[in-house]
Design an enzyme around this catalytic site. Sequence first.
Site, PDB file in Angstrom:
ATOM      1  N   HIS A  67      -7.510 -12.395  16.631  1.00  0.00           N
ATOM      2  CA  HIS A  67      -8.666 -13.245  16.939  1.00  0.00           C
ATOM      3  C   HIS A  67      -8.328 -14.249  18.035  1.00  0.00           C
ATOM      4  O   HIS A  67      -8.825 -15.369  18.056  1.00  0.00           O
ATOM      5  CB  HIS A  67      -9.174 -13.958  15.684  1.00  0.00           C
ATOM      6  CG  HIS A  67      -8.109 -14.722  14.958  1.00  0.00           C
ATOM      7  ND1 HIS A  67      -7.198 -14.133  14.102  1.00  0.00           N
ATOM      8  CD2 HIS A  67      -7.789 -16.040  14.972  1.00  0.00           C
ATOM      9  CE1 HIS A  67      -6.383 -15.044  13.618  1.00  0.00           C
ATOM     10  NE2 HIS A  67      -6.706 -16.223  14.125  1.00  0.00           N
ATOM     11  N   ASP A  93      -7.518 -26.843  15.194  1.00  0.00           N
ATOM     12  CA  ASP A  93      -8.470 -25.781  14.816  1.00  0.00           C
ATOM     13  C   ASP A  93      -8.046 -25.072  13.534  1.00  0.00           C
ATOM     14  O   ASP A  93      -6.852 -24.919  13.275  1.00  0.00           O
ATOM     15  CB  ASP A  93      -8.601 -24.755  15.950  1.00  0.00           C
ATOM     16  CG  ASP A  93      -9.274 -25.381  17.173  1.00  0.00           C
ATOM     17  OD1 ASP A  93      -9.448 -24.680  18.172  1.00  0.00           O
ATOM     18  OD2 ASP A  93      -9.613 -26.605  17.093  1.00  0.00           O
ATOM     19  N   HIS A  95      -8.722 -21.526  11.200  1.00  0.00           N
ATOM     20  CA  HIS A  95      -9.246 -20.153  11.218  1.00  0.00           C
ATOM     21  C   HIS A  95      -9.175 -19.577   9.805  1.00  0.00           C
ATOM     22  O   HIS A  95      -8.147 -19.704   9.140  1.00  0.00           O
ATOM     23  CB  HIS A  95      -8.411 -19.271  12.159  1.00  0.00           C
ATOM     24  CG  HIS A  95      -8.367 -19.762  13.563  1.00  0.00           C
ATOM     25  ND1 HIS A  95      -7.405 -19.370  14.478  1.00  0.00           N
ATOM     26  CD2 HIS A  95      -9.177 -20.649  14.221  1.00  0.00           C
ATOM     27  CE1 HIS A  95      -7.612 -19.978  15.636  1.00  0.00           C
ATOM     28  NE2 HIS A  95      -8.682 -20.763  15.519  1.00  0.00           N
ATOM     29  N   HIS A 119      -6.976 -27.462   2.112  1.00  0.00           N
ATOM     30  CA  HIS A 119      -5.568 -27.236   2.479  1.00  0.00           C
ATOM     31  C   HIS A 119      -5.436 -27.126   4.002  1.00  0.00           C
ATOM     32  O   HIS A 119      -4.632 -27.800   4.629  1.00  0.00           O
ATOM     33  CB  HIS A 119      -5.064 -25.950   1.811  1.00  0.00           C
ATOM     34  CG  HIS A 119      -3.684 -25.535   2.209  1.00  0.00           C
ATOM     35  ND1 HIS A 119      -2.573 -25.728   1.410  1.00  0.00           N
ATOM     36  CD2 HIS A 119      -3.211 -24.935   3.342  1.00  0.00           C
ATOM     37  CE1 HIS A 119      -1.488 -25.273   2.029  1.00  0.00           C
ATOM     38  NE2 HIS A 119      -1.849 -24.790   3.212  1.00  0.00           N
ATOM     39  N   GLU A 120      -6.259 -26.282   4.618  1.00  0.00           N
ATOM     40  CA  GLU A 120      -6.121 -26.057   6.074  1.00  0.00           C
ATOM     41  C   GLU A 120      -6.411 -27.334   6.858  1.00  0.00           C
ATOM     42  O   GLU A 120      -5.752 -27.630   7.854  1.00  0.00           O
ATOM     43  CB  GLU A 120      -7.054 -24.930   6.530  1.00  0.00           C
ATOM     44  CG  GLU A 120      -6.722 -23.570   5.936  1.00  0.00           C
ATOM     45  CD  GLU A 120      -5.255 -23.170   6.111  1.00  0.00           C
ATOM     46  OE1 GLU A 120      -4.711 -22.504   5.211  1.00  0.00           O
ATOM     47  OE2 GLU A 120      -4.636 -23.556   7.127  1.00  0.00           O
ATOM     48  N   HIS A 123      -3.521 -29.419   7.333  1.00  0.00           N
ATOM     49  CA  HIS A 123      -2.736 -29.050   8.523  1.00  0.00           C
ATOM     50  C   HIS A 123      -3.396 -29.600   9.782  1.00  0.00           C
ATOM     51  O   HIS A 123      -2.717 -30.127  10.670  1.00  0.00           O
ATOM     52  CB  HIS A 123      -2.620 -27.521   8.649  1.00  0.00           C
ATOM     53  CG  HIS A 123      -1.807 -26.871   7.587  1.00  0.00           C
ATOM     54  ND1 HIS A 123      -0.601 -27.361   7.155  1.00  0.00           N
ATOM     55  CD2 HIS A 123      -2.030 -25.748   6.863  1.00  0.00           C
ATOM     56  CE1 HIS A 123      -0.108 -26.564   6.207  1.00  0.00           C
ATOM     57  NE2 HIS A 123      -0.954 -25.581   6.012  1.00  0.00           N
ATOM     58  N   HIS A 129       3.617 -27.983   4.811  1.00  0.00           N
ATOM     59  CA  HIS A 129       3.525 -27.510   3.419  1.00  0.00           C
ATOM     60  C   HIS A 129       4.365 -28.382   2.492  1.00  0.00           C
ATOM     61  O   HIS A 129       5.368 -28.952   2.870  1.00  0.00           O
ATOM     62  CB  HIS A 129       3.977 -26.048   3.327  1.00  0.00           C
ATOM     63  CG  HIS A 129       2.905 -25.112   3.743  1.00  0.00           C
ATOM     64  ND1 HIS A 129       3.144 -23.871   4.292  1.00  0.00           N
ATOM     65  CD2 HIS A 129       1.556 -25.245   3.711  1.00  0.00           C
ATOM     66  CE1 HIS A 129       2.002 -23.274   4.565  1.00  0.00           C
ATOM     67  NE2 HIS A 129       1.011 -24.095   4.212  1.00  0.00           N
TER      68      HIS A 129
END
Lengths: 402, 82
Positions: A67, A93, A95, A119-120, A123, A129
């Site tokens: 992608h 960003d 995804h 969670h994302e 980041h 993590h």
Amino acid sequence: TFPHSPKWKKEDVTYRILNYTPDMLQADVEEAIARAFQLWSSVTPLRFTRLYGGQADIMISFAAGFHGDFYSFDGPGGTLAHAYPPSSGIGGDAHFDEDENWTKFTTHSGFNLFLVAAHELGHSLGLGHSNVFGALMYPVYMARDTRDYQLHQDDIDGIQALYGPPRESPVLPTKAFPPQEPTELTTAEAPTETSSREETTENTPSKPPSRPEDCDPHLTFDAITTLRGEILFFKGSYVWRKSPYFSEIEHDTISSFWPSLVAGFDAAYEVDKTDRVLFFKDNQYWAVSGYSIESGFPKPIQNLGFPTNIRKIDAAVHDHNTKKTYFFVGNKYWSYNENTKSMERGYPRKIAADFHGIGHTVDAALQKNGYFYFFHGSNQYEVDIKRKKLIRTMKSNSWFNC
Amino acid sequence: FPVVPEKEKEDIQFAQKYLENFYDFKEEKHSLFRAQKLDRMADKIREMQSFFGLEVTGQLNRKTLDMMKQPRCGIPDIRSYS
């Protein structure tokens, strides 16, 4: 954090949803994303604004396989999503792998978008993590109840190391309890360690006994329960109300919520699935739902299966995971099956045999963030039942941000 | 019972891909010494076992493989994206 701890150099961060997964209603995708941002804004000074065009700091998209970046997705399972640490361009960003089945529920037939997005976005804000099991930033997906989802202390410590705590405390909560399915999600601070601030605790002899100070290091409680994502602490006729929606502790009285209930509960617990809280005093108990007391109460505690020689209970707590309720009396406890509505066989058992580190009577008990908290006098004991481990001891009022 | 050899080969390839994605394992394509590659892979397996609180053996045992097969985030556990 990531190496060199990249972070946004501003408090107003923008985001844009570039496309949607066909697995969910667009409104559910938008709500899941908004709630995920709310989780982080409630513990930092950050504010998130959604853009509907142009370049935003955090661009959110669904895609399968290759992608356009160097990290192609891998089909169903395996990698669910990824996100980039703060910086220009692709930085920030997030995804999501369209080959997964996205859902707003916490079933095992799909992945809960709110949990993965939260969670994302961790980041996207600069967190790496965590190897703390139960933390949101743990790399492996764990389906869990998202209704009153709260960040683990490890997540809060990490994000506040980057951005610090929230600025102003929001307006004091209104009296109304949240609807049964809270629509907004933020976090309440998890209990802090023993409060450092010493409060003068003496009441002048002439003054009638008044509500103890929140941060009185000798503060003890009669009973504690959750209620639709909030936590209520009871002592005499007083209630301390801790809401995940506001950082201030609200001070109420039992009669302000349930005018016809007696003061001085012995125990209380919530069965979240039925939106019911049970209060115990001496050998009677009541059931309430929000403000309304169910008809036909009080009932004798023997209705639950206690032998007649039990005249009162010390504490009670319902385990969301096992659907069992534990009743504590003296140095023993009973296990009650809320599905079959009956006491389990083989009880009572010694508390110390099954709850490691709890070698005394229990005044009050609570389950939150996946842990159990047992209150005895002015101390509370955080216990991980699964791993049968006493995690730490704190002051009973450590939930009051002293 | 012992694992069927073919299955074992698949598991090792899966584990190698996992360690490349999340633990910065680099397979040197031209390395002549298979033993060296296995040593380095064992080091990375130890690193992953330690992160997840598994018993640190360097061996690709059942528990380690099961953890590798859990659905997860695509971000590496010990290194940011370059």
